[in-house]
Design an enzyme around this catalytic site. Structure first.
Site, PDB file in Angstrom:
ATOM      1  CG  ASP A   1      -7.374  11.050  -9.212  1.00 40.54           C
ATOM      2  OD1 ASP A   1      -8.601  11.032  -9.006  1.00 40.54           O
ATOM      3  OD2 ASP A   1      -6.624  11.858  -8.653  1.00 40.54           O
TER       4      ASP A   1
ATOM      5  CG  ASP B   1      -1.150  13.114  -9.261  1.00 46.48           C
ATOM      6  OD1 ASP B   1      -1.496  12.860 -10.434  1.00 46.48           O
ATOM      7  OD2 ASP B   1      -1.935  13.550  -8.390  1.00 46.48           O
TER       8      ASP B   1
ATOM      9  CE  LYS C   1      -8.021  12.307  -5.268  1.00 48.18           C
ATOM     10  NZ  LYS C   1      -7.557  13.363  -6.198  1.00 48.18           N
TER      11      LYS C   1
ATOM     12  CE  LYS D   1      -1.247  16.598  -6.613  1.00 48.58           C
ATOM     13  NZ  LYS D   1      -2.420  15.985  -7.281  1.00 48.58           N
TER      14      LYS D   1
ATOM     15  CD  GLU E   1      -2.876   9.996  -8.441  1.00 46.22           C
ATOM     16  OE1 GLU E   1      -4.044  10.376  -8.216  1.00 46.22           O
ATOM     17  OE2 GLU E   1      -1.975  10.026  -7.571  1.00 46.22           O
TER      18      GLU E   1
END
Length: 375
Positions: free
Chosen positions: A246, A196, A270, A171, A221
């Site tokens: 995402d 991400d 997801k 992250k 991401e």
């Protein structure tokens, strides 16, 4: 199949360590689990995976539960369903929040699998025309929350590698510099790694991404806005590292935008964000058939949500290791009896009939406190 009653129970989990991404820090995780009972007495389980606050997308646990109890469930018992896809068409027509739809739809797949004597994994495979043998385990990765220094990140990476994970996601926010990421990558040059950004950057930051383009990250991401496709396309045209989207992928219209505008090379799929299993299967087929790669993301799930993710990630559409951690990574105690463990970079996919996991004694006791609500 007729749904006759349901229960919905909230569980509150304290994370072992605070988890930080974007502008949010999580120390606690409320999750609602829904149980549906069909006309044969089978019980199917689903999980509301929204967060407590709208940090990730504009849906929350409270909003989803309200939609389930006031909009979805009153309509659910009015007809019978012959396939999970027929149910998916119904639940999409309710226009309820995506994560509310997904929670109920997950339980429906569990019920259909039990009624047909197969696992949820096998039912997903049959739904996409795959009659091959099921995979017993899938490669998985792990996401590391935002840290204050390169040395802290390096320590966390080493800890996860020692646990058996072979793919690392970092992250990243605007405090992460090119120097910091270079130091991390130099320490682990051969590890499959990605970053991400959770929409923390703008197109004007393109030089940052150009300067890390040679660090051999598998993907970047969601670097830009949650609703953006145009600027992502502009950035992708100027870097070699594939972009993964995402937060802005909910339906086929969004996938078509990625395809037509060349906004990314990957999509993080997801189940909860796209409204359930049937939608995820359809969007995965659309993406892969048009040259995109898909992989299964995580939402700090319980063992219920994790079992669905493992089944999804075992499909042939999915070749990149997903964010599916072992049960003991985030919480002191999960709500399932047999917890998931990582072995040689893989986690076993439940193979028994239905979802393949059972609530533990604590969770069963919590559900026993509730009466079944007839619909």
């Amino acid at each position: 199949m007729q749904i006759v009653s349901y229960k919905i129970q909230q569980f509150s989990f304290k994370l072992k360590h605070s988890y930080r991404f974007a502008d949010a820090i999580y120390r606690d995780r409320p999750i609602n689990i829904i149980a549906l009972k069909d006309d044969l007495g089978n019980v199917g389980l689903g999980e509301v995976e929204a967060f407590e606050f709208p940090n990730y997308i504009d849906e929350t646990q409270r909003q989803c539960v309200f939609s389930i109890t006031s909009r979805i469930m009153p309509l659910l018992g009015s007809k019978a369903y012959d396939t999970p896809f027929e149910f998916a068409r119904f639940i999409n027509s309710t226009n309820a929040p995506y994560m509310a739809r997904a929670a109920v739809e997950m339980a429906i797949w569990d019920l259909f699998a039990k009624r047909n004597g197969v696992s949820v994994q096998k039912l997903m495979m049959l739904a996409v025309g795959d009659n091959s043998a099921t995979k017993s385990a899938v490669n998985v990765g792990v996401a590391i929350g935002i840290k204050d220094s390169a040395s802290d990140v390096i320590k966390s990476i080493q800890t996860e590698l020692d646990q058996g994970y072979t793919r690392i996601k970092l992250k990243v926010n605007r405090n992460y510099t090119v120097k910091m990421l270079t130091e991390i990558r130099t320490k682990f040059p051969d590890i499959l790694m990605m970053i991400d950004c959770n929409s923390q950057f703008h197109l004007r930051d393109k030089s940052f991404f150009q300067n890390i383009d040679g660090l051999d990250f598998a993907m970047i991401e969601q670097p830009l806005g949650k609703k953006d496709f145009i600027d992502h396309a502009k950035l992708q045209a100027q870097i070699n590292t594939p972009i993964c989207l995402d937060e802005n992928i909910f339906n086929s219209e969004d996938v078509w935008k990625v395809i037509n505008r060349h906004s990314a090379g990957f999509i993080n799929m997801k189940l909860a964000r796209v409204g359930g299993i049937a939608n995820a299967l359809a969007l995965s087929a659309l993406a892969v058939n048009h040259g995109l790669q898909v992989w299964c993301g995580g939402m700090l799930e319980t063992g219920i949500g994790r079992a669905y993710n493992l089944a999804l990630a075992s499909l042939d559409y999915y070749r990149f290791p997903g964010d599916i951690s072992a049960s003991d990574r985030y919480y002191q105690q999960d709500i399932i009896k047999s917890e998931f463990e990582i072995k040689n970079g893989k986690i076993a996919v439940p193979q028994s009939i239905g979802l393949g996991v059972e609530l533990n004694d604590h969770a069963q006791k919590k559900f026993a406190e509730l009466d079944w609500i007839k619909i």
